[in-house]
Design a protein around this motif. Structure first.
Motif, PDB file in Angstrom:
ATOM      1  N   UNK A   1      42.089  12.789  27.435  1.00 53.08           N
ATOM      2  CA  UNK A   1      41.897  14.483  28.794  1.00 53.08           C
ATOM      3  C   UNK A   1      41.957  15.328  27.969  1.00 53.08           C
ATOM      4  N   UNK A   2      41.166  16.674  28.752  1.00 59.07           N
ATOM      5  CA  UNK A   2      40.676  17.692  27.817  1.00 59.07           C
ATOM      6  C   UNK A   2      41.788  18.749  28.100  1.00 59.07           C
ATOM      7  N   UNK A   3      41.495  19.704  27.844  1.00 58.19           N
ATOM      8  CA  UNK A   3      42.770  20.753  27.490  1.00 58.19           C
ATOM      9  C   UNK A   3      42.247  22.017  27.209  1.00 58.19           C
ATOM     10  N   UNK A   4      42.228  23.247  28.336  1.00 58.22           N
ATOM     11  CA  UNK A   4      42.118  24.528  27.795  1.00 58.22           C
ATOM     12  C   UNK A   4      43.425  25.410  28.390  1.00 58.22           C
ATOM     13  N   UNK A   5      43.545  26.396  27.476  1.00 56.63           N
ATOM     14  CA  UNK A   5      44.525  27.535  28.445  1.00 56.63           C
ATOM     15  C   UNK A   5      43.335  28.803  27.973  1.00 56.63           C
ATOM     16  N   UNK A   6      43.294  29.613  29.582  1.00 59.04           N
ATOM     17  CA  UNK A   6      42.320  30.882  29.867  1.00 59.04           C
ATOM     18  C   UNK A   6      42.531  31.728  29.993  1.00 59.04           C
ATOM     19  N   UNK A   7      43.256  32.911  28.655  1.00 61.50           N
ATOM     20  CA  UNK A   7      43.087  33.763  28.506  1.00 61.50           C
ATOM     21  C   UNK A   7      42.586  35.096  28.959  1.00 61.50           C
ATOM     22  N   UNK A   8      41.078  35.156  28.338  1.00 61.98           N
ATOM     23  CA  UNK A   8      40.077  35.566  29.047  1.00 61.98           C
ATOM     24  C   UNK A   8      40.354  36.537  30.055  1.00 61.98           C
ATOM     25  N   UNK A   9      40.190  37.906  29.131  1.00 57.47           N
ATOM     26  CA  UNK A   9      40.627  39.449  30.699  1.00 57.47           C
ATOM     27  C   UNK A   9      39.784  39.952  31.235  1.00 57.47           C
ATOM     28  N   UNK A  10      40.560  39.827  32.403  1.00 51.74           N
ATOM     29  CA  UNK A  10      39.620  40.033  33.260  1.00 51.74           C
ATOM     30  C   UNK A  10      40.338  41.581  34.126  1.00 51.74           C
ATOM     31  N   UNK A  11      39.722  41.937  35.279  1.00 51.33           N
ATOM     32  CA  UNK A  11      40.511  43.530  35.174  1.00 51.33           C
ATOM     33  C   UNK A  11      41.537  43.677  35.831  1.00 51.33           C
ATOM     34  N   UNK A  12      42.975  42.751  35.910  1.00 47.67           N
ATOM     35  CA  UNK A  12      44.374  42.639  36.586  1.00 47.67           C
ATOM     36  C   UNK A  12      44.676  42.265  35.104  1.00 47.67           C
ATOM     37  N   UNK A  13      44.536  41.840  34.209  1.00 48.87           N
ATOM     38  CA  UNK A  13      44.882  42.170  32.804  1.00 48.87           C
ATOM     39  C   UNK A  13      44.521  40.838  31.515  1.00 48.87           C
ATOM     40  N   UNK A  14      45.561  39.983  31.660  1.00 45.18           N
ATOM     41  CA  UNK A  14      44.849  38.672  31.172  1.00 45.18           C
ATOM     42  C   UNK A  14      45.095  37.440  31.560  1.00 45.18           C
ATOM     43  N   UNK A  15      44.876  36.533  31.732  1.00 39.01           N
ATOM     44  CA  UNK A  15      45.793  35.116  32.756  1.00 39.01           C
ATOM     45  C   UNK A  15      45.617  34.275  32.104  1.00 39.01           C
ATOM     46  N   UNK A  16      47.043  32.913  32.516  1.00 35.32           N
ATOM     47  CA  UNK A  16      47.322  32.382  30.865  1.00 35.32           C
ATOM     48  C   UNK A  16      47.061  31.021  32.631  1.00 35.32           C
ATOM     49  N   UNK A  17      46.065  30.140  32.460  1.00 35.12           N
ATOM     50  CA  UNK A  17      46.177  28.956  33.468  1.00 35.12           C
ATOM     51  C   UNK A  17      45.325  28.677  32.042  1.00 35.12           C
ATOM     52  N   UNK A  18      46.131  26.930  32.573  1.00 32.70           N
ATOM     53  CA  UNK A  18      46.458  25.585  31.910  1.00 32.70           C
ATOM     54  C   UNK A  18      45.091  24.637  33.084  1.00 32.70           C
ATOM     55  N   UNK A  19      44.467  24.482  32.120  1.00 33.44           N
ATOM     56  CA  UNK A  19      43.207  23.677  32.275  1.00 33.44           C
ATOM     57  C   UNK A  19      42.385  22.208  32.171  1.00 33.44           C
ATOM     58  N   UNK A  20      43.129  21.263  32.767  1.00 33.49           N
ATOM     59  CA  UNK A  20      42.895  19.953  32.377  1.00 33.49           C
ATOM     60  C   UNK A  20      42.024  19.214  32.766  1.00 33.49           C
ATOM     61  N   UNK A  21      40.486  18.800  32.269  1.00 35.88           N
ATOM     62  CA  UNK A  21      39.832  17.913  32.812  1.00 35.88           C
ATOM     63  C   UNK A  21      38.626  18.591  33.367  1.00 35.88           C
ATOM     64  N   UNK A  22      38.618  20.643  32.866  1.00 32.77           N
ATOM     65  CA  UNK A  22      37.898  21.247  34.037  1.00 32.77           C
ATOM     66  C   UNK A  22      38.679  21.912  35.144  1.00 32.77           C
TER      67      UNK A  22
END
Length: 817
Positions: free
Chosen positions: A289-310
């Protein structure tokens, strides 16, 4: 090559310290000991102490942690053809002096590490004597605090000055039963030529889930090349460790590998990886599996998105604490039960909290097999930590040891720097007390991310929880990264959850008592009383029972009896947490998950757990199963009016017709509308509730019901329970024995809120398949009860086993306290 555990013949000796007169027999002679084990469990098995969990025995036995203890055994060894013999200790708790045949082998100070010492020349043919002496961990922690400098910490003992599980010194849900002992295996590892010192497989390298990188470290007796080979999923990888090197890397795309998915997204496929180096062999099942955590800032602040295999994964999780105060008693079978609780509730993640332990291999294997994501804290919690070399070096060794051990697990998707320490630095008035002293920032921002990048580069790292992923935002800002919500429970009503718009909630929760049979197996106040002295021993939160009482607010009337107190506070716990999660899910995609505090307990206690220490699923667990369903809907107030929020966390879109019905509590339909709905897969939608059904003619007498496509319901009551005209006896129940269990059928004559059978009150082994069932007039529900044969079946259908919110309606009698 072989490892021989030394488990037989151990004896426990008292090695120093004051013992109360009532326990004067203990130092007279050694007693048989179990290894792995700890002092408390050995003394308990010998009948020398009472059960530490019962009544106020915790305080009675506090002296154990102030004393020194020694474990000693003799074992027989004979030459085995191998040329190297190492003594390996997988877990020493904590301040240990190890001798073999009278020769000092080592002095250790870290519960969280594995140690290896070469003992050739000390090990002898025939009988060998192994002794492990443990100093008082409390005395040691205080001594080191005096040397390193006092730093802020929670609770009484300076757990931040010793590398031992923080919660073992007591927490707001756990006892202060401070242990010593050989808590994991110890034995002789024999080998020749070379051995695999470490194998670190990583999948998802470079974002490709099928790209595998295996870093291999070897130890050898003499210089020379070592051929390394790895086989997995039909592919063979080969490399050579050069004569002057100690490691090699094997890396390739494995084209035939099946991908590993978390539950709800696909199968958690595992593949056997076999690595050999000379005569040594290592085998483990791994997941691609490939995992990443997306914390890229956006208009609402910064997310915390767990992403598995895209694919983005909406997290439905729980925090995990050690399953028992005495860690050596935690078996694979007990862990498997908790993983069933996790999967049956629709969860997909467990967070191993930083005040506990790095769990056993069994824990992470079960996570891999069940498709449960693991968020792993490094073990720092609610305290400031010295960065002096003494602790820094221990943290570095501990981190490298455990990152290496856990690297093969597909389930482990986040390494986290620690629990609430960065938040503590900002908000908890630490700085005036520290006066410029180090407090742990170097661990979170330098040491741990460096270790993860070096040893497990395909696994994301977070500096802390909560954390906003910028030094320029508050670490607990709900708009940025992860947040903990603790004003609810501590200070305000649970309706305040709706004031939050969190991107990701990594801690929040509400207390409730354990099952009746669990609680009163250890609490023996006469008469039973929420504020009884023995009850309060099993309530560790500051003013916990006061908060339980105030937390009922306007939602539930003040209880009149101990039975009502137990039921009302369990019910309110379930409602409070479900209320929060329903709100968070209604914010999707702004919100990307919630991790409730907490799944499990380590002893019988009033706590935030969903499953108590005897394995009873509390009403909270049943509420979690409902609000963590793949498809979920709830009524939510918005500025524009009442809406039905629908969240489809499923691969297929959710379509059909919603029937919105306004009914009287005795079943008369006052208004009805139907609306088509279409919710895209892994998405959410809001449906405005038309005025004719959202406007009540009599708030005390009516309820709004949404009948959802594919089954399921959402309810909106126009008033809180004490203001509703609820029938106090809304259901009749018939019970019969069938197919080795019991079936209880409840039939409603009026709206019955949250019908529940507290079946453990008939027998402690009884379990029921559902709870918190709301029935409309004329409807019925069948409860399946697993319990021993020969019980009074009718008892399952009458009070105090049969409960509902209706039977807590106010009456003209004084409330309990």
């Amino acid at each position: 090559m072989s490892f021989s555990a030394i488990t037989d013949g151990w004896m426990l000796h008292h090695a120093g310290g004051d013992i109360p007169a009532s326990f004067a027999a203990i130092p007279a002679h050694p007693i048989p000991a179990t290894v792995p084990g700890v002092v408390h469990t050995d003394l308990l098995a010998a009948g020398l102490i009472p059960d530490p969990y019962v009544d106020d025995n915790e305080a009675l036995l506090a002296w154990i942690g102030h004393n020194a203890w020694a474990y000693e055994t003799t074992f027989t060894w004979s030459p085995d053809g191998e040329t190297v013999h190492d003594l390996v200790a997988e877990g020493l708790d904590t301040v240990a002096h190890v001798t073999l045949n009278g020769v000092e082998i080592a002095r250790t100070r870290n519960q969280h590490r594995t140690y290896r010492w070469r003992v050739d020349g000390i090990l002898r043919e025939g009988e060998n004597r192994l002794r492990v002496e443990f100093a008082s961990p409390i005395a040691y922690a205080r001594e080191r605090e005096a040397v390193l400098g006092e730093r802020p910490h929670s609770y009484e003992h300076p757990f931040n000055a010793i590398r031992k599980s923080a919660c073992n010194f007591g927490w707001d849900w756990g006892p202060a039963l401070v242990t010593s002992g050989i808590w994991r295996l110890i034995g002789i590892d024999a080998w020749s030529g070379c051995r695999l010192a470490a194998v670190r497989p990583q999948t998802g390298v470079g974002g490709d889930p099928r790209r595998l990188r295996v870093e291999v470290e070897v130890q050898r007796e003499a210089a020379g090349e070592v051929a390394v080979r790895a086989e997995v999923a039909g592919s063979v990888l080969e490399a050579v460790v050069a004569a002057e090197a100690t490691s090699a890397v094997l890396e390739a795309v494995i084209p035939d590998a099946e991908l590993w998915w978390p539950r709800g997204y696909g199968a958690p496929a595992l593949s056997s990886l076999v690595v050999t180096a000379g005569p040594d062999r290592w085998e483990k099942r791994i997941g691609f599996r490939a995992v990443e955590i997306d914390t890229t800032p956006d208009d609402d602040g910064a997310p915390f998105v767990v992403r598995l295999n895209g694919r983005d994964v909406y997290v439905r999780g729980a925090n995990w604490i050690p399953e028992d105060t005495f860690f050596s008693r935690i078996t694979r079978e007990r862990l498997a039960e908790r993983f069933r609780d996790t999967t049956d509730a629709g969860m997909n993640l467990l967070r191993v909290w930083g005040g506990g332990i790095y769990e056993s291999d069994d824990f992470y294997d079960l996570a891999d097999e069940n498709g449960i994501l693991v968020w792993q804290d490094f073990l720092l919690a609610c305290a400031a930590y010295s960065e002096d070399a003494e602790l820094w070096d221990e943290f570095a060794a501990e981190a490298r040891d455990n990152v290496t051990r856990l690297a093969p697990h597909a389930s482990l998707v986040v390494w986290n720097g620690g629990n609430e320490n960065i938040w503590g630095w900002v908000d908890w008035k630490w700085r005036p007390r520290l006066r410029g002293a180090t407090w742990g920032e170097g661990y979170y921002q330098e040491l741990f991310p460096g270790v993860v990048a070096d040893l497990a580069p395909a696994t994301p790292y977070s500096p802390g929880s909560p954390y906003g992923f910028s030094r320029y935002v508050h670490p607990n800002d709900p708009a940025h990264g992860t947040t903990h919500i603790w004003d609810v429970w501590n200070e305000v009503d649970y309706d305040v959850y709706r004031d939050y718009r969190p991107r990701f909630v990594s801690e929040f929760g509400f207390q409730g008592p354990p099952a009746w049979s669990t609680l009163f197996s250890v609490v023996h106040d006469e008469p039973a009383d929420p504020y009884g002295p023995l009850m309060l021993v099993h309530q560790k939160a500051v003013d916990g029972n006061g908060k339980l009482e105030r937390g009922l607010g306007s939602h539930i009337a003040a209880p009149r009896t101990i039975d009502d107190w137990h039921w009302a506070t369990q019910l309110n716990q379930a409602r409070a947490v479900a209320f929060g999660i329903a709100h968070f899910r209604s914010l999707h995609p702004l919100n990307q998950g919630a991790i409730v505090w907490q799944l499990n307990d380590c002893w019988p206690v009033i706590s935030w757990a969903a499953v108590d220490s005897h394995g009873h699923r509390k009403p909270l667990w049943h509420a979690l199963r409902a609000v963590f369903a793949d498809r979920f809907a709830s009524f939510q107030p918005r500025e524009e009016g009442l809406v039905l929020a629908l969240h489809d966390d499923h691969d297929d879109e959710w379509t059909g017709t919603v029937a919105l019905r306004r009914l009287t509590l005795d079943g008369v339909e006052r208004a009805r509308v139907e609306r088509p709905v279409r919710v895209a897969a892994r998405s959410a939608a809001l449906l405005e509730v038309p005025e004719e059904v959202r406007t009540t003619e009599d708030a005390a007498q009516e309820v709004l019901v949404a009948e959802l496509p594919g089954g399921g319901r959402a309810f909106w009551f126009f008033a809180e329970d004490p203001a509703l005209a609820l029938d106090p006896e809304p259901v009749s129940v018939s019970v019969r024995a069938v197919d080795g269990c019991y079936e209880a059928t409840a039939v409603a004559r009026a709206v019955a809120k949250d019908v529940t059978l507290l079946v453990d009150r008939v027998h402690p082994a009884a379990r029921v398949d559902r709870a918190l069932v709301t029935l409309l007039p004329g409807e019925s529900a069948v409860f399946r009860i697993d319990a021993p044969a020969g019980l009074d079946a009718e008892a399952f259908g009458r009070a105090p086993v049969l409960r509902s919110a209706n039977d807590l309606v106010p009456v003209a009698r004084p409330a309990l306290r």
